[in-house]
Design a protein around this motif. Structure first.
Motif, PDB file in Angstrom:
ATOM      1  N   MET A   1       0.891  -1.493  -0.040  1.00 38.22           N
ATOM      2  CA  MET A   1      -0.182  -0.079   0.035  1.00 38.22           C
ATOM      3  C   MET A   1       0.943   1.414   0.094  1.00 38.22           C
ATOM      4  O   MET A   1       1.984   1.351   0.769  1.00 38.22           O
ATOM      5  CB  MET A   1      -0.944   0.102   1.168  1.00 38.22           C
ATOM      6  N   THR A   2       0.688   2.150  -0.853  1.00 38.28           N
ATOM      7  CA  THR A   2       1.434   3.371  -1.007  1.00 38.28           C
ATOM      8  C   THR A   2       1.047   4.200   0.045  1.00 38.28           C
ATOM      9  O   THR A   2       0.015   4.213   0.946  1.00 38.28           O
ATOM     10  CB  THR A   2       1.209   4.114  -2.387  1.00 38.28           C
ATOM     11  N   ILE A   3       1.965   5.525   0.187  1.00 37.30           N
ATOM     12  CA  ILE A   3       1.781   6.416   1.509  1.00 37.30           C
ATOM     13  C   ILE A   3       0.401   7.146   1.078  1.00 37.30           C
ATOM     14  O   ILE A   3      -0.492   7.349   1.956  1.00 37.30           O
ATOM     15  CB  ILE A   3       2.906   7.565   1.204  1.00 37.30           C
ATOM     16  N   GLN A   4       0.195   7.576  -0.163  1.00 44.89           N
ATOM     17  CA  GLN A   4      -1.049   8.282  -0.637  1.00 44.89           C
ATOM     18  C   GLN A   4      -2.458   7.216  -0.326  1.00 44.89           C
ATOM     19  O   GLN A   4      -3.347   7.747   0.214  1.00 44.89           O
ATOM     20  CB  GLN A   4      -1.120   8.532  -2.199  1.00 44.89           C
ATOM     21  N   GLU A   5      -2.358   6.092  -0.610  1.00 44.47           N
ATOM     22  CA  GLU A   5      -3.397   5.187  -0.250  1.00 44.47           C
ATOM     23  C   GLU A   5      -3.682   5.079   1.238  1.00 44.47           C
ATOM     24  O   GLU A   5      -4.732   5.070   1.696  1.00 44.47           O
ATOM     25  CB  GLU A   5      -3.198   3.768  -1.073  1.00 44.47           C
ATOM     26  N   LEU A   6      -2.577   5.039   1.879  1.00 42.92           N
ATOM     27  CA  LEU A   6      -2.610   5.401   3.548  1.00 42.92           C
ATOM     28  C   LEU A   6      -3.281   6.562   3.943  1.00 42.92           C
ATOM     29  O   LEU A   6      -4.162   6.506   4.863  1.00 42.92           O
ATOM     30  CB  LEU A   6      -1.298   5.015   4.123  1.00 42.92           C
ATOM     31  N   ARG A   7      -3.050   7.532   3.259  1.00 42.67           N
ATOM     32  CA  ARG A   7      -3.373   8.702   3.746  1.00 42.67           C
ATOM     33  C   ARG A   7      -5.136   8.875   3.430  1.00 42.67           C
ATOM     34  O   ARG A   7      -5.873   9.302   4.120  1.00 42.67           O
ATOM     35  CB  ARG A   7      -2.799   9.980   2.902  1.00 42.67           C
ATOM     36  N   GLU A   8      -5.403   8.387   2.093  1.00 38.79           N
ATOM     37  CA  GLU A   8      -6.825   8.291   1.891  1.00 38.79           C
ATOM     38  C   GLU A   8      -7.539   7.382   2.789  1.00 38.79           C
ATOM     39  O   GLU A   8      -8.635   7.578   3.238  1.00 38.79           O
ATOM     40  CB  GLU A   8      -6.936   7.677   0.448  1.00 38.79           C
ATOM     41  N   SER A 310      -3.996  15.081   7.415  1.00 37.89           N
ATOM     42  CA  SER A 310      -3.116  15.347   6.205  1.00 37.89           C
ATOM     43  C   SER A 310      -3.681  14.419   5.149  1.00 37.89           C
ATOM     44  O   SER A 310      -4.070  13.404   5.301  1.00 37.89           O
ATOM     45  CB  SER A 310      -1.736  15.192   6.222  1.00 37.89           C
ATOM     46  N   ILE A 311      -3.870  15.086   3.830  1.00 37.34           N
ATOM     47  CA  ILE A 311      -4.518  14.356   2.818  1.00 37.34           C
ATOM     48  C   ILE A 311      -3.461  14.165   1.533  1.00 37.34           C
ATOM     49  O   ILE A 311      -3.669  13.577   0.645  1.00 37.34           O
ATOM     50  CB  ILE A 311      -5.654  14.998   2.117  1.00 37.34           C
ATOM     51  N   SER A 312      -2.169  14.894   1.784  1.00 34.66           N
ATOM     52  CA  SER A 312      -1.264  14.793   0.735  1.00 34.66           C
ATOM     53  C   SER A 312       0.189  14.835   1.184  1.00 34.66           C
ATOM     54  O   SER A 312       0.191  15.478   2.373  1.00 34.66           O
ATOM     55  CB  SER A 312      -1.244  15.840  -0.561  1.00 34.66           C
ATOM     56  N   GLN A 313       1.088  14.408   0.733  1.00 34.79           N
ATOM     57  CA  GLN A 313       2.551  14.359   1.261  1.00 34.79           C
ATOM     58  C   GLN A 313       3.138  15.738   1.312  1.00 34.79           C
ATOM     59  O   GLN A 313       2.888  16.756   0.377  1.00 34.79           O
ATOM     60  CB  GLN A 313       3.303  13.528   0.400  1.00 34.79           C
ATOM     61  N   GLY A 314       3.709  16.180   2.278  1.00 28.35           N
ATOM     62  CA  GLY A 314       4.332  17.389   2.545  1.00 28.35           C
ATOM     63  C   GLY A 314       3.440  18.257   3.467  1.00 28.35           C
ATOM     64  O   GLY A 314       3.868  19.260   3.754  1.00 28.35           O
ATOM     65  N   ILE A 315       2.184  17.876   3.336  1.00 28.11           N
ATOM     66  CA  ILE A 315       1.119  18.761   4.244  1.00 28.11           C
ATOM     67  C   ILE A 315       1.038  18.104   5.515  1.00 28.11           C
ATOM     68  O   ILE A 315       0.192  16.888   5.624  1.00 28.11           O
ATOM     69  CB  ILE A 315       0.009  19.082   3.506  1.00 28.11           C
ATOM     70  N   PRO A 316       1.232  18.602   6.762  1.00 31.93           N
ATOM     71  CA  PRO A 316       1.186  17.781   8.118  1.00 31.93           C
ATOM     72  C   PRO A 316      -0.373  17.800   8.720  1.00 31.93           C
ATOM     73  O   PRO A 316      -1.156  18.725   8.115  1.00 31.93           O
ATOM     74  CB  PRO A 316       2.014  18.488   9.190  1.00 31.93           C
ATOM     75  N   ASP A 317      -0.684  17.091   9.448  1.00 30.62           N
ATOM     76  CA  ASP A 317      -1.828  17.035  10.297  1.00 30.62           C
ATOM     77  C   ASP A 317      -1.802  18.487  10.770  1.00 30.62           C
ATOM     78  O   ASP A 317      -0.738  19.163  11.389  1.00 30.62           O
ATOM     79  CB  ASP A 317      -2.150  16.056  11.201  1.00 30.62           C
TER      80      ASP A 317
END
Length: 414
Positions: A1-8, A310-317
């Motif tokens: 599972m990719t980082i983006q998939e984990l974020r979603e 956070s919903i995308s890399q580089g942007i924190p909670d």
């Protein structure tokens, strides 16, 4: 599972938990015991996904670093510029001699090479390259270090001049004499407190050429010293250790007290705006995970939760659109505690005394077939941005200069 998939996946989990909160709140705004357990389980899933995202992001950073070229192409004529040879603790000879002495190999032959790095307590200062690795490892173990400003000191106290009150312009008539309005200056002193740890390694492991001694010492030193540093930078009282952000004396200025035993949205808003706007631009929340858990349930005046994933890399909670950092050493949200710090932590200065020291103990643990190592460093830290409480009290003494204004804290109602 990719980082983006984990974020979603985490975002969907948060949407589910948020809807559950909205549907299960009782008339008094609380949850029943059963619903509270269900929500806690849902929130733990969100926390676990967040930690996995952080791990994968860190892994991606390491992979990117390892994939960098190990050699750089020659862009100039070979031999045209002589390469300056490194000396002192940066030299290859010192590094070789240091690790030979640590492993107790040919100690008599390398003693002269180590004389340049002897400290006053019988140990040796670590090589420059190894010290850089130690500092990098401390950054990983100590969540507060990356937020602060780091300076290096050679020895003794470091005096830092600070502005305690600023001059101002005035309206004036034509040909009216100018009014002098000088800045008032004070001084803050950063010392060098010693923190150390003892490490034991078996003789068999030490003599094993495959065993990466440098990496082991780096990780252990960073884990132990980093934890102790983080604790002091947050709650240290300044006696034999740095002065922490949450310290009663020398720490951050109080930005408000909760109106009830629990933190409300109004309390967070009060703390947010108690910080002057120039500092809010780079402000970060600093809090305990227990406090964060309570804040996840808070809504603003429009019914939106103040915690957003956070919903995308580089942007924190974020909390109220500002990033946050959690630490186990931040006070818990109990009565009378300073539970949250909010501000620009670059105004907290960490003074590192150059030259971490190590010493080998051959006899102390010999009966157990082990060799001991003492590792230590000297460091201090405190908030430096000040404002004068009373102009008549502005002197060169920090305590009489004023109070820090770059960071504010929220105190729980007693």
């Amino acid at each position: 599972m990719t980082i983006q998939e984990l974020r979603e996946k985490r975002t969907k989990a948060w949407d589910t938990a948020r809807d559950f909160l909205d549907s299960k709140r009782q008339a008094d705004g609380t949850l029943s015991e059963e619903d509270s357990k269900t929500y806690d389980s849902m929130e733990q899933t969100i926390v676990n996904l967040g930690r996995e995202i952080q791990r994968m992001e860190r892994q991606a950073e390491i992979d990117a670093e390892l994939q960098k070229p190990t050699k750089t192409p020659i862009t100039e004529t070979p031999g045209k510029h002589a390469v300056s040879e490194k000396t002192g603790r940066a030299s290859a000879e010192y590094s070789t001699a240091f690790w030979n002495s640590i492993r107790n190999r040919n100690y008599a032959d390398v003693h002269n090479d180590l004389q340049i790095g002897e400290d006053s307590e019988g140990g040796y200062l670590v090589p420059n390259e190894f010290e850089k690795k130690l500092i990098a490892a401390l950054e990983e173990e100590n969540v507060f270090r990356p937020l602060a400003t780091k300076i290096n000191t050679s020895s003794g106290d470091r005096k830092i001049p600070i502005i305690t009150s600023k001059g101002e312009a005035v309206w004036m008539e034509e040909e009216e004499a100018y009014t002098l309005s000088d800045d008032a200056f004070g001084q803050i002193s950063l010392s060098a407190y010693k923190v150390g740890t003892a490490i034991k390694i078996s003789e068999e492991l030490l003599n094993d050429s495959v065993f990466d001694l440098a990496s082991y010492i780096t990780s252990e030193f960073a884990r132990r010293i980093g934890a102790k540093e983080e604790e002091a930078f947050l709650i240290g009282d300044g006696t034999g250790k740095p002065t922490g952000i949450f310290a009663e004396t020398g720490g951050a200025e109080d930005g408000g007290t909760t109106s009830t035993a629990n933190i409300t949205f109004d309390d967070m808003l009060e703390l947010f705006y108690s910080l002057k706007s120039p500092y809010r631009k780079k402000a970060v929340w600093l809090l305990n995970e227990q406090t964060l858990k309570a804040l996840r349930k808070l809504k603003d005046a429009n019914g939106n939760y103040i915690w957003q994933p956070s919903i995308s890399q580089g942007i924190p909670d974020t909390i109220l659109n500002r990033p946050y950092v959690t630490s186990v050493y931040a006070p818990t949200p109990d009565a009378g505690n300073k539970a949250i710090a909010f501000g620009d932590f670059s105004y907290y200065w960490i003074a590192d005394r150059q030259g971490r020291s190590m010493k080998r103990l051959n006899e102390l643990f010999a009966m157990n077939g082990q060799v001991g190592f003492l590792a230590s460093q000297r460091v201090d830290g405190r908030l430096i941005q000040q404002r004068a409480e009373e102009s008549a009290r502005c002197t060169s003494s920090l305590k009489s200069v004023g109070v820090p204004e770059a960071v504010k804290t929220l105190t729980m109602k007693a």
